[in-house]
Design an enzyme around this catalytic site. Structure first.
Site, PDB file in Angstrom:
ATOM      1  CB  SER A 122      -0.884   0.000   1.248  1.00  0.00           C
ATOM      2  OG  SER A 122      -1.433   1.271   1.471  1.00  0.00           O
ATOM      3  CB  SER A 123       0.462   4.613  -1.427  1.00  0.00           C
ATOM      4  OG  SER A 123      -0.833   4.893  -0.932  1.00  0.00           O
ATOM      5  CB  CYS A 124      -0.307   3.769   4.108  1.00  0.00           C
ATOM      6  SG  CYS A 124      -0.390   2.027   4.531  1.00  0.00           S
ATOM      7  CE1 TYR A 151      -3.289  -3.182   5.304  1.00  0.00           C
ATOM      8  CE2 TYR A 151      -2.641  -1.102   4.296  1.00  0.00           C
ATOM      9  CZ  TYR A 151      -3.112  -2.404   4.178  1.00  0.00           C
ATOM     10  OH  TYR A 151      -3.386  -2.921   2.932  1.00  0.00           O
ATOM     11  CE  LYS A 155      -0.861  -5.041   3.077  1.00  0.00           C
ATOM     12  NZ  LYS A 155      -1.045  -6.334   2.363  1.00  0.00           N
ATOM     13  CG  HIS A 194      -9.659   3.257   2.364  1.00  0.00           C
ATOM     14  ND1 HIS A 194      -9.671   1.883   2.220  1.00  0.00           N
ATOM     15  CD2 HIS A 194      -8.567   3.541   3.100  1.00  0.00           C
ATOM     16  CE1 HIS A 194      -8.621   1.364   2.835  1.00  0.00           C
ATOM     17  NE2 HIS A 194      -7.931   2.342   3.374  1.00  0.00           N
TER      18      HIS A 194
END
Length: 326
Positions: A122-124, A151, A155, A194
């Site tokens: 994920s981009s987070c 999270y 990842k 989201h």
């Protein structure tokens, strides 16, 4: 021990149409899109299991499944996901469940000689104040956004597991980092979703109930990039056949929009006639998050679905599959 450069030279042959492909999380946003894409390309030997059929948090269950079925390819799309509220409320669940799933699937895939594994991040994973657009090299260079760090850390651990197995064991594991996704099978829960599906539902319900105004969290100023999940699925199949490297790969649309602009566009697509009120006492999250997807573009892939076209498609799906079931 092979060097990273040696490991990146692994086989890049097209996937045989008869190959067995395990898609974890096949009923979720990403997994269902991957299944649609693979089936449209003629792949019929797909291994699909629900959570009740295969608990990915159970090491023994996952290992037994791999021992019995020995999938040729694995697309690891299963994850516990949610928005800011969910991440803040259930931090232990987000870090523990995701690490369990990743560890079990990656280790079993290696043990049972899977030809290639693709892990979805994920981009987070990137720092809160990463350079914009965010290059792959920004990983682990500064602190994360606190509202979803549990999270994100899970990842990041998955990316590093793939790299570690590639370096130590020459296991062909790659990682893709998609930007903010949306589309059919998204989570439209009023609290644990989201921003895009949450707004779509909120505007639809306001239209249905003839409400004069819709209150939206934050100031509306943060910039976000969105990618339709069918574009992501296309990119993932492309990566399975065209990429084998140590570094994770960003997958984005290359276009950003403010949350205010997004809200106005969703309002238009839904056909809501009231006004939008911004509650600036609520958190905005990361101020800007645009991915640098030039690496994937260099390999020859680009997105095809515009934001408005994608929103119209998503709203149709929501009406047919969520509203119609209520």
């Amino acid at each position: 021990m092979p060097s990273p450069s040696a490991a990146s030279a692994m086989d890049l042959t097209p996937i045989d149409k008869s190959a067995s492909i395990l898609v974890t999380g096949h009923r979720g946003l990403v997994g269902s899109a991957v299944v649609r894409k693979l089936r449209s390309l003629g792949y019929a030997n797909l291994l699909l299991r629900t959570h009740s059929e295969l608990d990915l948090t159970s090491q023994s269950a996952v290992d037994a499944f791999f021992d019995a079925h020995k999938p040729n390819y694995v697309i690891l799309a299963a994850a516990k996901v949610g928005g800011i509220h969910a991440n803040n409320t259930f931090p232990a669940d987000f870090i523990t469940i995701n690490i369990q799933i990743q560890t079990n699937v990656i280790t079993s895939a290696f043990k049972h000689n899977t030809a290639k594994l693709l892990f979805l991040g994920s981009s987070c994973i990137y720092p809160k104040f990463a350079p914009q657009p965010i290059p792959e090299s920004a990983l682990l260079t500064a602190p994360l956004e606190p509202t979803n760090e549990w999270y994100a850390i899970a990842k990041i651990a998955g990316i590093k597991m793939c790299q570690a197995f590639r370096i130590q064991h020459s296991f062909n594991a790659i990682s893709a980092m998609p930007t903010n996704l949306y589309g059919p099978n998204d989570n439209f829960h009023p609290e644990n979703s989201h921003v895009l599906p949450a707004l779509l539902r909120r505007f639809h319900e306001a239209k249905t109930n003839i409400v004069d105004e819709v209150v939206v969290w934050g100031s509306g100023t943060p910039l976000r990039e969105f990618l339709h999940v069918d574009d992501l699925a296309d990119a993932l199949v492309f990566m399975l056949e065209n990429y084998s490297g140590l570094e994770h790969v960003n997958v984005g649309s290359g276009k950003e929009v403010s949350i205010k602009e997004l809200a106005e566009l969703i309002k238009e697509v839904v056909g809501y006639q009231g006004k939008i009120v911004w509650d600036s006492s609520k958190p905005d999250g990361t101020p800007r998050k645009l991915m640098d997807s030039s690496k994937l573009a260099t390999l020859g892939w680009e997105p095809k679905i515009s934001l408005k076209e994608g929103l119209e498609d998503t709203y149709r799906w929501y009406l047919e599959n969520v509203v119609a079931q209520q």
